[in-house]
Design an enzyme around this catalytic site. Structure first.
Site, short mmCIF file in Angstrom:
data_model
loop_
_atom_site.label_atom_id
_atom_site.label_comp_id
_atom_site.label_asym_id
_atom_site.label_seq_id
_atom_site.Cartn_x
_atom_site.Cartn_y
_atom_site.Cartn_z
CE1 TYR A 311 59.25 -35.04 0.38
CE2 TYR A 311 57.78 -36.78 -0.94
CZ TYR A 311 58.48 -35.20 -0.62
OH TYR A 311 58.14 -34.26 -1.49
CB CYS A 407 52.68 -36.04 10.45
SG CYS A 407 53.83 -34.75 9.78
#
Ligand code: SAH
Length: 451
Positions: A311, A407
Site C-alpha cells: 500500500y 488511520c
C-alpha cells in the site's frame, strides 16, 4: 428505548472515536456531539434506536473542566471538526484512549502504549483543502459541507488551513463574482465551477490552485488565474481539472495546466516529491514526518534488511527508509501513484528500490509463493484495513518485523489480532495526531515474530 424529543438528564462519562460524548440512561448509551467528559446536561433525544440513542444539548447545566469556548464561528454547522469545544490536551487524551481501547477491546491485545504525539500547533496544519463552490442568496460562495450533507457552510478562513489559503480564496471569490462565473448546481447538474482546490508544499511554500470545472473553460479562467498569480507569487501552479460527471467524487480524470508548472514540489523526510492534484499525500506534513520517523525506528534498520512496503502510494514511507535497507519493494494499486513513486525514486537518486502496480493481497501471495522473505514489511492500508489473504501471505513470508501504520485504530486492532494468531506479537503502539480538532487519529504498531 428512549423516545424522540424526550428530554433526559445526562452526565457524559466517555467519548467515541468520532468525538461524540457518551452518557448512560437506564443502561442505554446516548451519544451527544460537542460534549465532553464531565458535562452535566439536559439532553434532547433526536434519534432513538432499540439499545442506544443520539441526542443534542438542550441545556448545559454543568460544564466539563475540559471545555473551552470554540474559536470558530461555524463549528456548530460545519462537518470538519469534532473537538473544538475542548482543550487540545483533553482531545489528545481522548485519542490515546480510543487507540488503547481498540487494541485491548477489539484486538484482545496488550502491547505497550506509548503516549500520543500531539501537534505542536494544532492550527493551520493542513497542506490541502478542497472547497465546494455554490450559489447562496444570488452570490457565489465557497466553504465546507455541513455534517452528513451537501449544504455548503460558507467559510474561507478555516483554522485548520494555512491563512494564505483564506486570502487566495477571498481574492478568487471576488473575481468569480465580478466575472459572473457560474457555480455548479448539484441538484440540477448545471453551472461551471465545482470546487476550488488548494495545495501547499509545507517546506517549499509552493502553492497549487486547481479549478474543478464541469467543462473545459481555459479562456474564462485565464484572466482570473493571471490576476491571482500576480497577487500571490507563491502560486507556482494553476490548473484546471474537468469533471463533467454527476458524482460527489471531486476530481475528474483530465487536468490541464493554466499557468506555471503542472505540479508543486515539496520534501517529506528529506525526500523530494512532486505533487500533482491527484497524488495522495499526507495532509499534515510535519506530523507525517514524525509518523514516518517512528515507523523507521520500529523497523530497526541497519542497512542489511530487505523491506516490502505494501500500500505504498507514491512511495514516501519506503523511500524515506531506503538509505537504511539493502532493497526496497513497493506495491500499490493505483498506476499513477506508482509512476510518481518511480519518479520520486529517480529524482532522489535512490537505486535500490522497485515499485509495482497491483493488489496487495495478490502481490503478497505471489511473493510468498516465490519464497521471498523480506526482513521487514510495512503495511499502510486504507481505512478498511487489510484483508485476511494479505495478512496470511505476509505471515508466510515470515518477516522479522511488521510495521503497521493506520488511520483507523479499529481495523488496525482487528488486523493485528489476526497477525497475533499467525505468530506475531504486538509489541508497541504509538498514536500520532495527524488531524488535530477532527475525529481522526493515526497509529503505528510494531509486530515482531514470536520465538
Ligand atoms: N503509504 C502511502 C499511502 C497510504 S494510503 C503514504 O503514506 O503516502 C493507502 C494506499 O493504499 C493508497 O495509496 C491506496 O491507493 C492503496 N490501496 C488501497 N487498496 C489497495 C490494494 N488492495 N492493494 C494495493 N494498494 C491499495
Amino acid at each position: 428505548m428512549r423516545k424522540k424529543n424526550e428530554i433526559v438528564p445526562l452526565t457524559i462519562t466517555g467519548m467515541t472515536a468520532e468525538g461524540n460524548g457518551v452518557g448512560r440512561i437506564e443502561g442505554e448509551a446516548v451519544f451527544v456531539p460537542r460534549t465532553a467528559v464531565g458535562d452535566k446536561l439536559q439532553c434532547r433525544i433526536v434519534k432513538a434506536m432499540p439499545t442506544y440513542a443520539f441526542g443534542i444539548i438542550e441545556q448545559l447545566e454543568e460544564p466539563s473542566l475540559d471545555r473551552i469556548q470554540p474559536d470558530c464561528p461555524v463549528y456548530a454547522s460545519c462537518g470538519g471538526c469534532a473537538f473544538r469545544h475542548m482543550t487540545y490536551q483533553a482531545e489528545c487524551n481522548v485519542k490515546q484512549q480510543v487507540v488503547e481501547d481498540a487494541f485491548v477491546r477489539i484486538g484482545g491485545l496488550h502491547p505497550v502504549f506509548l503516549p500520543i504525539l500531539g501537534c505542536d500547533t494544532p492550527i493551520g496544519y493542513r497542506n490541502k483543502a478542497q472547497y465546494p463552490v455554490g450559489m447562496q442568496n444570488g452570490q457565489a460562495v465557497c466553504g465546507f459541507y455541513a455534517k452528513r450533507s451537501h449544504r455548503i457552510v460558507p467559510y474561507t478562513h478555516c483554522a485548520l488551513q494555512p491563512p494564505l489559503f483564506g486570502e487566495i480564496l477571498e481574492a478568487a471569490l471576488e473575481h468569480i463574482r465580478q466575472q459572473g462565473l457560474q457555480p455548479y448546481d448539484e441538484q440540477r447538474g448545471t453551472g461551471l465551477l465545482r470546487h476550488l482546490y488548494l495545495r501547499q508544499g509545507y517546506h517549499s511554500g509552493e502553492v497549487m490552485l486547481c479549478f474543478v470545472v464541469t467543462r473545459p473553460a481555459r479562456e474564462q479562467l485565464m484572466p482570473l488565474s493571471q490576476q491571482l498569480q500576480h497577487r500571490f507569487p507563491q502560486l507556482t501552479s494553476i490548473c484546471m481539472n474537468v469533471n463533467p460527471a454527476r458524482t460527489n467524487v471531486i476530481l475528474g480524470k483530465r487536468t490541464e495546466t493554466l499557468l506555471g508548472q503542472a505540479a508543486i514540489r515539496d520534501t517529506m523526510c528529506g525526500i523530494r516529491v512532486e505533487l500533482s492534484p491527484h497524488a495522495f499525500y499526507q495532509v499534515n506534513t510535519a506530523q507525517a514526518e514524525r509518523l514516518y520517523g517512528i515507523a523507521r525506528e520500529f523497523a530497526q534498520l541497519d542497512g542489511r534488511q530487505s523491506l516490502l512496503d505494501l500500500y505504498c502510494g507514491t512511495g514516501t514511507i519506503g523511500l524515506s527508509m531506503a538509505d537504511g535497507v539493502k532493497h526496497l519493494t513497493g506495491v500499490e494499486v493505483i498506476p499513477q501513484a506508482v509512476e510518481n513513486a518511480i519518479r520520486n525514486a529517480r529524482e532522489n537518486r535512490i537505486e535500490n528500490a522497485d515499485f509495482h502496480v497491483g493488489d496487495a493481497a495478490q502481490w503478497a501471495q505471489q511473493l510468498a509463493q516465490r519464497g521471498e522473505h523480506p526482513d521487514v514489511i510495512v503495511l499502510d492500508p486504507p481505512r478498511k484495513g487489510c484483508d485476511a489473504q494479505t495478512l496470511e501471505a505476509v505471515c508466510r513470508m515470515a518477516p522479522q518485523r511488521i510495521v503497521m501504520i493506520s488511520c483507523n485504530p479499529a481495523t488496525a486492532a482487528r488486523d493485528c489480532a489476526l497477525l497475533d494468531k499467525m505468530g506475531y506479537h504486538a509489541q508497541k503502539v504509538q498514536a500520532v495526531d495527524l488531524f488535530p480538532r477532527t475525529g481522526h487519529v493515526e497509529c503505528v504498531v510494531l509486530m515482531s515474530r514470536k520465538k
